[in-house]
Design a protein around this motif. Structure first.
Motif, PDB file in Angstrom:
ATOM      1  N   LEU A 148       0.826  -1.205   0.000  1.00  0.00           N
ATOM      2  CA  LEU A 148       0.000   0.000   0.000  1.00  0.00           C
ATOM      3  C   LEU A 148       0.861   1.257   0.000  1.00  0.00           C
ATOM      4  O   LEU A 148       1.637   1.490   0.931  1.00  0.00           O
ATOM      5  CB  LEU A 148      -0.902  -0.012   1.242  1.00  0.00           C
ATOM      6  CG  LEU A 148      -1.889   1.134   1.395  1.00  0.00           C
ATOM      7  CD1 LEU A 148      -2.845   1.212   0.210  1.00  0.00           C
ATOM      8  CD2 LEU A 148      -2.674   0.965   2.690  1.00  0.00           C
ATOM      9  N   GLY A 149       0.731   2.035  -1.057  1.00  0.00           N
ATOM     10  CA  GLY A 149       1.421   3.315  -1.163  1.00  0.00           C
ATOM     11  C   GLY A 149       0.428   4.452  -1.072  1.00  0.00           C
ATOM     12  O   GLY A 149      -0.738   4.313  -1.459  1.00  0.00           O
ATOM     13  N   LEU A 159      -2.852  -9.333   4.266  1.00  0.00           N
ATOM     14  CA  LEU A 159      -1.620  -8.814   4.858  1.00  0.00           C
ATOM     15  C   LEU A 159      -1.301  -7.499   4.173  1.00  0.00           C
ATOM     16  O   LEU A 159      -1.089  -7.466   2.955  1.00  0.00           O
ATOM     17  CB  LEU A 159      -0.467  -9.819   4.670  1.00  0.00           C
ATOM     18  CG  LEU A 159       0.925  -9.390   5.106  1.00  0.00           C
ATOM     19  CD1 LEU A 159       0.973  -8.990   6.572  1.00  0.00           C
ATOM     20  CD2 LEU A 159       1.932 -10.500   4.811  1.00  0.00           C
ATOM     21  N   VAL A 160      -1.317  -6.397   4.937  1.00  0.00           N
ATOM     22  CA  VAL A 160      -1.078  -5.060   4.393  1.00  0.00           C
ATOM     23  C   VAL A 160       0.322  -4.606   4.787  1.00  0.00           C
ATOM     24  O   VAL A 160       0.668  -4.595   5.970  1.00  0.00           O
ATOM     25  CB  VAL A 160      -2.124  -4.048   4.914  1.00  0.00           C
ATOM     26  CG1 VAL A 160      -1.808  -2.641   4.410  1.00  0.00           C
ATOM     27  CG2 VAL A 160      -3.525  -4.461   4.486  1.00  0.00           C
ATOM     28  N   VAL A 161       1.109  -4.217   3.770  1.00  0.00           N
ATOM     29  CA  VAL A 161       2.472  -3.746   3.973  1.00  0.00           C
ATOM     30  C   VAL A 161       2.589  -2.350   3.362  1.00  0.00           C
ATOM     31  O   VAL A 161       2.365  -2.185   2.154  1.00  0.00           O
ATOM     32  CB  VAL A 161       3.492  -4.700   3.318  1.00  0.00           C
ATOM     33  CG1 VAL A 161       4.908  -4.180   3.478  1.00  0.00           C
ATOM     34  CG2 VAL A 161       3.351  -6.106   3.895  1.00  0.00           C
ATOM     35  N   SER A 162       2.903  -1.356   4.185  1.00  0.00           N
ATOM     36  CA  SER A 162       3.084  -0.001   3.659  1.00  0.00           C
ATOM     37  C   SER A 162       4.341   0.017   2.792  1.00  0.00           C
ATOM     38  O   SER A 162       5.358  -0.586   3.133  1.00  0.00           O
ATOM     39  CB  SER A 162       3.214   1.002   4.804  1.00  0.00           C
ATOM     40  OG  SER A 162       4.335   0.693   5.596  1.00  0.00           O
ATOM     41  N   GLN A 163       4.256   0.697   1.643  1.00  0.00           N
ATOM     42  CA  GLN A 163       5.395   0.719   0.733  1.00  0.00           C
ATOM     43  C   GLN A 163       5.411   2.005  -0.076  1.00  0.00           C
ATOM     44  O   GLN A 163       4.792   2.103  -1.128  1.00  0.00           O
ATOM     45  CB  GLN A 163       5.374  -0.502  -0.189  1.00  0.00           C
ATOM     46  CG  GLN A 163       6.656  -0.618  -0.970  1.00  0.00           C
ATOM     47  CD  GLN A 163       6.768  -1.925  -1.708  1.00  0.00           C
ATOM     48  OE1 GLN A 163       5.949  -2.821  -1.586  1.00  0.00           O
ATOM     49  NE2 GLN A 163       7.801  -2.039  -2.505  1.00  0.00           N
ATOM     50  N   VAL A 192       1.568  12.205   6.710  1.00  0.00           N
ATOM     51  CA  VAL A 192       0.363  12.076   5.891  1.00  0.00           C
ATOM     52  C   VAL A 192       0.043  10.604   5.649  1.00  0.00           C
ATOM     53  O   VAL A 192      -1.102  10.169   5.783  1.00  0.00           O
ATOM     54  CB  VAL A 192       0.545  12.801   4.533  1.00  0.00           C
ATOM     55  CG1 VAL A 192      -0.624  12.534   3.602  1.00  0.00           C
ATOM     56  CG2 VAL A 192       0.750  14.290   4.753  1.00  0.00           C
ATOM     57  N   SER A 193       1.053   9.826   5.295  1.00  0.00           N
ATOM     58  CA  SER A 193       0.798   8.460   4.847  1.00  0.00           C
ATOM     59  C   SER A 193       0.512   7.471   5.974  1.00  0.00           C
ATOM     60  O   SER A 193      -0.348   6.596   5.814  1.00  0.00           O
ATOM     61  CB  SER A 193       1.959   7.951   3.993  1.00  0.00           C
ATOM     62  OG  SER A 193       3.170   7.997   4.700  1.00  0.00           O
ATOM     63  N   GLU A 194       1.190   7.582   7.100  1.00  0.00           N
ATOM     64  CA  GLU A 194       0.973   6.592   8.160  1.00  0.00           C
ATOM     65  C   GLU A 194      -0.481   6.552   8.650  1.00  0.00           C
ATOM     66  O   GLU A 194      -1.065   5.469   8.754  1.00  0.00           O
ATOM     67  CB  GLU A 194       1.933   6.811   9.327  1.00  0.00           C
ATOM     68  CG  GLU A 194       1.842   5.723  10.370  1.00  0.00           C
ATOM     69  CD  GLU A 194       2.911   5.826  11.441  1.00  0.00           C
ATOM     70  OE1 GLU A 194       3.083   4.843  12.186  1.00  0.00           O
ATOM     71  OE2 GLU A 194       3.576   6.877  11.552  1.00  0.00           O
ATOM     72  N   PRO A 195      -1.102   7.703   8.923  1.00  0.00           N
ATOM     73  CA  PRO A 195      -2.512   7.636   9.347  1.00  0.00           C
ATOM     74  C   PRO A 195      -3.437   7.074   8.267  1.00  0.00           C
ATOM     75  O   PRO A 195      -4.429   6.418   8.580  1.00  0.00           O
ATOM     76  CB  PRO A 195      -2.881   9.092   9.657  1.00  0.00           C
ATOM     77  CG  PRO A 195      -1.602   9.825   9.782  1.00  0.00           C
ATOM     78  CD  PRO A 195      -0.584   9.070   9.008  1.00  0.00           C
ATOM     79  N   LEU A 196      -3.104   7.298   7.000  1.00  0.00           N
ATOM     80  CA  LEU A 196      -3.954   6.773   5.927  1.00  0.00           C
ATOM     81  C   LEU A 196      -3.788   5.262   5.774  1.00  0.00           C
ATOM     82  O   LEU A 196      -4.762   4.547   5.530  1.00  0.00           O
ATOM     83  CB  LEU A 196      -3.669   7.501   4.615  1.00  0.00           C
ATOM     84  CG  LEU A 196      -4.115   8.966   4.602  1.00  0.00           C
ATOM     85  CD1 LEU A 196      -3.674   9.652   3.320  1.00  0.00           C
ATOM     86  CD2 LEU A 196      -5.614   9.092   4.794  1.00  0.00           C
ATOM     87  N   VAL A 197      -2.572   4.764   5.932  1.00  0.00           N
ATOM     88  CA  VAL A 197      -2.370   3.311   5.916  1.00  0.00           C
ATOM     89  C   VAL A 197      -3.135   2.683   7.080  1.00  0.00           C
ATOM     90  O   VAL A 197      -3.844   1.686   6.912  1.00  0.00           O
ATOM     91  CB  VAL A 197      -0.866   2.956   5.968  1.00  0.00           C
ATOM     92  CG1 VAL A 197      -0.662   1.465   6.222  1.00  0.00           C
ATOM     93  CG2 VAL A 197      -0.166   3.389   4.683  1.00  0.00           C
ATOM     94  N   ASP A 198      -3.014   3.280   8.261  1.00  0.00           N
ATOM     95  CA  ASP A 198      -3.756   2.784   9.427  1.00  0.00           C
ATOM     96  C   ASP A 198      -5.259   2.818   9.177  1.00  0.00           C
ATOM     97  O   ASP A 198      -5.991   1.907   9.594  1.00  0.00           O
ATOM     98  CB  ASP A 198      -3.427   3.607  10.672  1.00  0.00           C
ATOM     99  CG  ASP A 198      -2.012   3.387  11.178  1.00  0.00           C
ATOM    100  OD1 ASP A 198      -1.365   2.401  10.767  1.00  0.00           O
ATOM    101  OD2 ASP A 198      -1.543   4.232  11.982  1.00  0.00           O
ATOM    102  N   ALA A 199      -5.732   3.846   8.480  1.00  0.00           N
ATOM    103  CA  ALA A 199      -7.167   3.975   8.205  1.00  0.00           C
ATOM    104  C   ALA A 199      -7.640   2.902   7.227  1.00  0.00           C
ATOM    105  O   ALA A 199      -8.754   2.372   7.376  1.00  0.00           O
ATOM    106  CB  ALA A 199      -7.475   5.373   7.662  1.00  0.00           C
ATOM    107  N   VAL A 200      -6.830   2.549   6.235  1.00  0.00           N
ATOM    108  CA  VAL A 200      -7.200   1.471   5.311  1.00  0.00           C
ATOM    109  C   VAL A 200      -7.306   0.157   6.079  1.00  0.00           C
ATOM    110  O   VAL A 200      -8.263  -0.600   5.909  1.00  0.00           O
ATOM    111  CB  VAL A 200      -6.196   1.357   4.138  1.00  0.00           C
ATOM    112  CG1 VAL A 200      -6.418   0.064   3.349  1.00  0.00           C
ATOM    113  CG2 VAL A 200      -6.292   2.564   3.222  1.00  0.00           C
TER     114      VAL A 200
END
Length: 141
Positions: free
Chosen positions: A31-32, A69-73, A96-104
């Motif tokens: 997830l980007g 399995l979600v991996v931030s990338q 910006v990105s960390e809260p959005l990855v957590d939200a997904v």
């Protein structure tokens, strides 16, 4: 997004998230996040991951209860068209990105998914046994 038979993420030698072989087929989602992503993209992405018929027999993770399995990338937004050094300018910064990855991840769970994750910003080692192999690129509209 990949259809997998097994996948795991390790940080410092320890497994932090996995789709185990006994879990049945599942999805590995890299997830980007880019600068203008927001709530609409979170909802769209979670729904698309959960409902896309990517598993065998044209079934979705939601239909069979497949693990995700979600991996931030951030490197998904890498651009190597010029020169020899890629740029990641299109990737959103961590605040910006960390809260959005957590939200997904939270939205997938709200939809009913069993979700495992990597560790945001960590040096992760990801391994997978792809099923097919089948890999699909999802871009928000």
């Amino acid at each position: 997004m990949q259809r997998v038979l097994a996948a795991e993420v390790r940080v410092d030698g320890k497994v932090v998230g996995a789709v185990a072989p006994g879990d049945g087929p599942g999805l590995l989602v890299y997830l980007g996040v880019t600068h203008d992503d927001g709530d609409a993209e979170v909802a769209w992405t979670a729904r698309k991951v959960w409902e896309t018929r990517l598993l065998r027999d044209e079934r979705s993770a939601s239909e069979v209860g497949a693990p995700v399995l979600v991996v931030s990338q951030f490197t998904l937004y890498g651009d190597a068209r010029k020169g020899r050094r890629p740029t990641w300018a299109a990737a959103a910064p961590r605040p910006v990105s960390e809260p959005l990855v957590d939200a997904v991840v939270a939205e997938l769970r709200r939809l009913g998914a069993r979700v495992e994750t990597g560790v945001f910003g960590a040096d992760m080692q990801v391994s997978s046994t792809n099923d097919g192999p089948v890999t699909l690129l999802l871009e928000t509209p």
